[in-house]
Scaffold this motif. Structure first.
Motif, short mmCIF file in Angstrom:
data_model
loop_
_atom_site.label_atom_id
_atom_site.label_comp_id
_atom_site.label_asym_id
_atom_site.label_seq_id
_atom_site.Cartn_x
_atom_site.Cartn_y
_atom_site.Cartn_z
N ARG A 1 0.70 -0.79 -0.08
CA ARG A 1 -0.07 0.17 0.95
C ARG A 1 1.20 0.91 0.21
NH1 ARG A 1 -3.28 0.12 5.46
NH2 ARG A 1 -0.91 -0.72 5.88
N LEU A 2 1.31 1.86 -0.86
CA LEU A 2 1.91 2.75 -0.93
C LEU A 2 1.19 4.40 -0.49
CD1 LEU A 2 3.06 2.83 -4.83
CD2 LEU A 2 4.18 1.91 -2.96
N TYR A 3 0.12 4.44 -0.57
CA TYR A 3 -0.49 5.44 0.09
C TYR A 3 -0.12 5.45 1.71
CZ TYR A 3 -4.54 1.88 0.97
OH TYR A 3 -4.86 1.50 1.32
N ALA A 4 -0.06 4.01 2.26
CA ALA A 4 0.76 4.18 4.32
C ALA A 4 1.98 4.02 3.98
CB ALA A 4 0.24 2.44 4.00
N LEU A 5 2.44 4.07 3.10
CA LEU A 5 4.01 4.95 3.39
C LEU A 5 4.07 5.59 3.97
CD1 LEU A 5 6.13 3.59 -0.32
CD2 LEU A 5 6.39 2.57 2.05
N PRO A 6 5.38 5.88 4.73
CA PRO A 6 6.04 6.94 5.14
C PRO A 6 6.46 8.40 4.15
CG PRO A 6 7.67 5.04 6.19
CD PRO A 6 6.66 4.97 4.93
N ALA A 7 5.30 9.97 4.42
CA ALA A 7 5.83 10.75 3.97
C ALA A 7 7.59 11.09 3.36
CB ALA A 7 5.02 12.18 4.47
N GLU A 8 8.43 11.04 4.38
CA GLU A 8 9.62 11.31 4.03
C GLU A 8 10.21 9.49 4.47
OE1 GLU A 8 11.33 13.76 2.31
OE2 GLU A 8 9.53 14.18 2.18
N PRO A 9 10.05 8.48 3.65
CA PRO A 9 10.79 7.45 4.33
C PRO A 9 12.11 7.50 4.38
CG PRO A 9 9.82 6.93 2.10
CD PRO A 9 9.86 9.05 2.23
N GLN A 10 12.94 7.06 5.98
CA GLN A 10 13.55 7.21 5.83
C GLN A 10 15.02 6.17 6.06
OE1 GLN A 10 15.79 10.25 6.77
NE2 GLN A 10 13.96 10.86 5.72
N SER A 11 16.12 5.94 5.85
CA SER A 11 16.68 4.12 6.14
C SER A 11 18.29 4.84 6.83
CB SER A 11 17.55 3.92 5.01
OG SER A 11 17.37 4.28 4.12
N LYS A 12 18.82 3.89 7.18
CA LYS A 12 19.74 3.78 7.72
C LYS A 12 21.08 3.53 6.98
CE LYS A 12 17.68 4.03 12.16
NZ LYS A 12 16.80 2.99 12.59
N LEU A 13 21.19 4.73 6.22
CA LEU A 13 22.87 4.24 4.78
C LEU A 13 23.97 4.50 5.42
CD1 LEU A 13 21.39 5.44 1.74
CD2 LEU A 13 21.90 3.79 2.14
N GLY A 14 24.86 3.16 5.01
CA GLY A 14 26.25 3.03 5.25
C GLY A 14 26.80 4.63 4.76
N LEU A 15 28.20 4.90 5.91
CA LEU A 15 28.89 5.71 5.50
C LEU A 15 29.73 6.41 3.99
CD1 LEU A 15 29.68 8.64 7.03
CD2 LEU A 15 31.87 7.05 6.82
N GLY A 16 29.08 7.42 3.53
CA GLY A 16 29.72 7.39 2.10
C GLY A 16 29.06 7.10 1.41
N ILE A 17 27.29 6.21 1.22
CA ILE A 17 26.98 5.79 0.43
C ILE A 17 24.93 6.12 -0.35
CG2 ILE A 17 25.08 3.66 -0.36
CD1 ILE A 17 27.02 1.81 2.02
N SER A 18 25.17 6.99 -1.40
CA SER A 18 24.10 7.20 -1.60
C SER A 18 23.37 7.09 -2.48
CB SER A 18 24.70 9.12 -2.25
OG SER A 18 25.32 9.38 -3.71
N ILE A 19 21.57 7.33 -2.37
CA ILE A 19 20.53 6.50 -3.71
C ILE A 19 20.47 7.87 -4.06
CG2 ILE A 19 18.68 4.66 -4.15
CD1 ILE A 19 20.61 3.61 -2.56
N ARG A 20 20.35 7.81 -5.65
CA ARG A 20 19.32 8.52 -6.59
C ARG A 20 19.84 7.77 -8.07
NH1 ARG A 20 22.79 8.83 -10.92
NH2 ARG A 20 25.36 8.40 -10.21
N ARG A 21 18.37 8.50 -8.30
CA ARG A 21 18.14 8.40 -9.81
C ARG A 21 19.08 7.82 -10.64
NH1 ARG A 21 12.60 7.87 -11.85
NH2 ARG A 21 11.05 8.87 -10.35
N ALA A 22 19.33 6.87 -11.69
CA ALA A 22 19.72 6.04 -12.61
C ALA A 22 19.87 7.67 -13.97
CB ALA A 22 19.91 4.98 -13.23
N MET A 23 20.51 7.44 -14.15
CA MET A 23 20.74 8.99 -16.02
C MET A 23 21.25 7.93 -16.63
SD MET A 23 22.71 12.13 -13.91
CE MET A 23 23.52 13.11 -14.79
N GLY B 1 23.91 -5.71 4.21
CA GLY B 1 24.70 -4.86 5.83
C GLY B 1 24.09 -3.46 5.63
N GLN B 2 23.67 -2.49 4.98
CA GLN B 2 24.41 -1.18 4.99
C GLN B 2 23.05 -0.08 4.75
OE1 GLN B 2 28.25 0.20 4.48
NE2 GLN B 2 28.69 -2.38 3.22
N GLY B 3 22.17 -0.72 4.97
CA GLY B 3 20.55 -0.63 4.56
C GLY B 3 20.42 -0.03 3.18
N ILE B 4 21.26 -0.90 2.62
CA ILE B 4 21.29 0.12 0.72
C ILE B 4 19.90 -0.69 -0.10
CG2 ILE B 4 21.78 -0.37 -1.21
CD1 ILE B 4 24.80 -0.60 0.40
#
Length: 161
Positions: free
Chosen positions: A7-29, A97-100
Protein backbone atom coordinates in the motif's frame (compact mmCIF):
# COMPACT_ATOMS: atom_id res chain seq x y z
CA UNK A 1 7.89 -17.38 -5.29
CA UNK A 2 4.67 -15.43 -4.72
CA UNK A 3 3.95 -11.80 -5.53
CA UNK A 4 3.42 -9.28 -2.75
CA UNK A 5 1.30 -6.14 -2.54
CA UNK A 6 2.37 -2.82 -0.98
CA UNK A 7 0.00 0.00 0.00
CA UNK A 8 1.96 2.99 -1.25
CA UNK A 9 -0.36 5.45 0.45
CA UNK A 10 0.69 3.90 3.79
CA UNK A 11 4.42 4.56 3.29
CA UNK A 12 5.89 7.29 5.46
CA UNK A 13 5.74 10.72 3.79
CA UNK A 14 9.52 10.98 4.01
CA UNK A 15 10.94 7.45 4.11
CA UNK A 16 14.13 7.20 6.12
CA UNK A 17 16.73 4.49 6.11
CA UNK A 18 20.05 4.08 7.81
CA UNK A 19 22.64 4.06 5.04
CA UNK A 20 26.27 3.26 5.65
CA UNK A 21 28.79 6.10 5.51
CA UNK A 22 29.47 7.51 2.05
CA UNK A 23 26.58 5.71 0.31
CA UNK A 24 24.04 7.69 -1.69
CA UNK A 25 20.82 6.76 -3.49
CA UNK A 26 19.71 8.57 -6.64
CA UNK A 27 17.98 8.05 -9.97
CA UNK A 28 20.15 6.56 -12.69
CA UNK A 29 20.78 8.84 -15.65
CA UNK A 30 20.56 7.92 -19.34
CA UNK A 31 24.32 8.41 -19.99
CA UNK A 32 24.98 5.71 -17.36
CA UNK A 33 22.85 3.08 -19.15
CA UNK A 34 25.63 0.90 -20.54
CA UNK A 35 27.72 1.03 -17.39
CA UNK A 36 24.78 0.22 -15.11
CA UNK A 37 23.25 -2.52 -17.26
CA UNK A 38 26.67 -4.16 -17.74
CA UNK A 39 27.24 -4.15 -13.98
CA UNK A 40 23.80 -5.68 -13.37
CA UNK A 41 24.43 -8.42 -15.95
CA UNK A 42 27.84 -9.29 -14.46
CA UNK A 43 26.51 -9.23 -10.91
CA UNK A 44 22.96 -10.62 -11.23
CA UNK A 45 22.56 -12.12 -14.72
CA UNK A 46 21.05 -11.44 -18.12
CA UNK A 47 17.41 -11.62 -16.99
CA UNK A 48 17.74 -8.74 -14.58
CA UNK A 49 19.88 -6.81 -17.07
CA UNK A 50 17.03 -7.05 -19.58
CA UNK A 51 14.60 -5.59 -17.09
CA UNK A 52 17.12 -2.89 -16.18
CA UNK A 53 17.39 -1.83 -19.83
CA UNK A 54 13.65 -1.16 -19.82
CA UNK A 55 14.08 1.16 -16.84
CA UNK A 56 16.08 3.51 -19.05
CA UNK A 57 13.28 3.83 -21.62
CA UNK A 58 11.61 6.76 -19.87
CA UNK A 59 12.59 10.12 -18.48
CA UNK A 60 13.07 10.21 -15.60
CA UNK A 61 14.44 6.69 -15.56
CA UNK A 62 12.62 4.08 -13.53
CA UNK A 63 15.80 3.02 -11.80
CA UNK A 64 17.54 4.09 -8.64
CA UNK A 65 21.19 3.31 -7.98
CA UNK A 66 23.25 3.12 -4.84
CA UNK A 67 26.67 4.70 -5.22
CA UNK A 68 29.72 4.30 -2.99
CA UNK A 69 33.10 5.86 -3.81
CA UNK A 70 31.90 6.69 -7.32
CA UNK A 71 30.88 3.11 -8.10
CA UNK A 72 27.50 1.44 -8.37
CA UNK A 73 26.83 -0.97 -5.49
CA UNK A 74 23.09 -1.54 -5.87
CA UNK A 75 20.02 -0.81 -7.95
CA UNK A 76 16.23 -0.97 -7.95
CA UNK A 77 13.72 -0.70 -10.78
CA UNK A 78 10.00 -0.17 -11.10
CA UNK A 79 7.49 -0.29 -13.97
CA UNK A 80 9.76 -2.45 -16.14
CA UNK A 81 8.18 -5.89 -16.56
CA UNK A 82 4.69 -4.52 -16.01
CA UNK A 83 3.26 -1.21 -14.87
CA UNK A 84 2.81 -1.10 -11.13
CA UNK A 85 5.56 -3.67 -10.47
CA UNK A 86 8.62 -3.07 -8.29
CA UNK A 87 11.82 -4.91 -9.15
CA UNK A 88 14.25 -6.24 -9.84
CA UNK A 89 16.56 -4.95 -7.15
CA UNK A 90 19.98 -6.04 -5.96
CA UNK A 91 22.92 -5.02 -3.81
CA UNK A 92 26.54 -6.06 -4.32
CA UNK A 93 27.24 -8.90 -1.91
CA UNK A 94 30.18 -7.07 -0.31
CA UNK A 95 27.94 -4.08 0.53
CA UNK A 96 24.98 -5.85 2.10
CA UNK A 97 23.94 -5.07 5.66
CA UNK A 98 24.39 -1.31 5.31
CA UNK A 99 20.79 -0.30 4.64
CA UNK A 100 21.21 -0.09 0.86
CA UNK A 101 18.44 -2.54 -0.03
CA UNK A 102 15.99 -0.78 2.24
CA UNK A 103 16.89 2.66 0.88
CA UNK A 104 16.57 1.48 -2.73
CA UNK A 105 13.20 -0.16 -2.05
CA UNK A 106 11.83 2.97 -0.39
CA UNK A 107 13.19 5.26 -3.11
CA UNK A 108 11.47 3.24 -5.84
CA UNK A 109 8.21 2.83 -3.93
CA UNK A 110 8.15 6.56 -3.16
CA UNK A 111 8.70 7.34 -6.85
CA UNK A 112 5.76 5.08 -7.70
CA UNK A 113 3.57 6.83 -5.14
CA UNK A 114 4.60 10.23 -6.54
CA UNK A 115 3.68 8.97 -10.04
CA UNK A 116 0.14 8.37 -8.80
CA UNK A 117 0.09 4.70 -7.90
CA UNK A 118 -1.84 3.63 -4.81
CA UNK A 119 -0.39 0.12 -4.74
CA UNK A 120 2.74 -1.65 -5.98
CA UNK A 121 3.26 -5.32 -6.73
CA UNK A 122 6.58 -6.95 -5.91
CA UNK A 123 6.83 -9.83 -8.36
CA UNK A 124 8.36 -13.22 -7.62
CA UNK A 125 9.51 -12.30 -4.12
CA UNK A 126 12.49 -13.99 -2.51
CA UNK A 127 13.00 -12.23 0.86
CA UNK A 128 9.34 -11.87 1.91
CA UNK A 129 10.16 -10.99 5.55
CA UNK A 130 12.30 -8.06 4.34
CA UNK A 131 9.45 -6.63 2.26
CA UNK A 132 6.97 -7.16 5.10
CA UNK A 133 9.21 -5.33 7.56
CA UNK A 134 10.31 -2.42 5.38
CA UNK A 135 7.20 -1.73 3.30
CA UNK A 136 4.33 -3.58 4.99
CA UNK A 137 4.02 -5.88 1.96
CA UNK A 138 1.54 -8.76 2.09
CA UNK A 139 1.51 -11.93 0.02
CA UNK A 140 -0.96 -12.10 -2.86
CA UNK A 141 -2.71 -15.51 -2.68
CA UNK A 142 -2.34 -17.84 -5.69
CA UNK A 143 0.21 -15.52 -7.36
CA UNK A 144 2.84 -18.15 -8.14
CA UNK A 145 4.18 -18.30 -10.85
CA UNK A 146 2.52 -14.98 -11.69
CA UNK A 147 3.59 -12.77 -14.57
CA UNK A 148 6.87 -14.64 -15.00
CA UNK A 149 5.20 -17.95 -15.96
CA UNK A 150 6.73 -19.41 -19.09
CA UNK A 151 9.50 -16.82 -19.26
CA UNK A 152 12.82 -17.82 -20.80
CA UNK A 153 15.72 -17.64 -18.35
CA UNK A 154 19.23 -17.58 -19.83
CA UNK A 155 20.74 -18.29 -16.42
CA UNK A 156 19.35 -19.85 -13.24
CA UNK A 157 16.08 -18.31 -12.14
CA UNK A 158 17.01 -15.38 -9.88
CA UNK A 159 15.66 -15.49 -6.36
CA UNK A 160 13.38 -12.60 -5.61
CA UNK A 161 12.63 -9.39 -7.33
Amino acid sequence: MPDMLVRLYALPAEPQSKLGLGISIRRAMAPERRLVVSWIERTFGAGWAGEAEAAFSSTPTRMHVAVHDGKIVGFSCHDVTALGFFGPTGVDESMRGQGIGEALLLASLTAMREAGYGYAIIGGVGPAKFYERVAGAVEIPDSTPGIYAGMLFPDPVPEGH
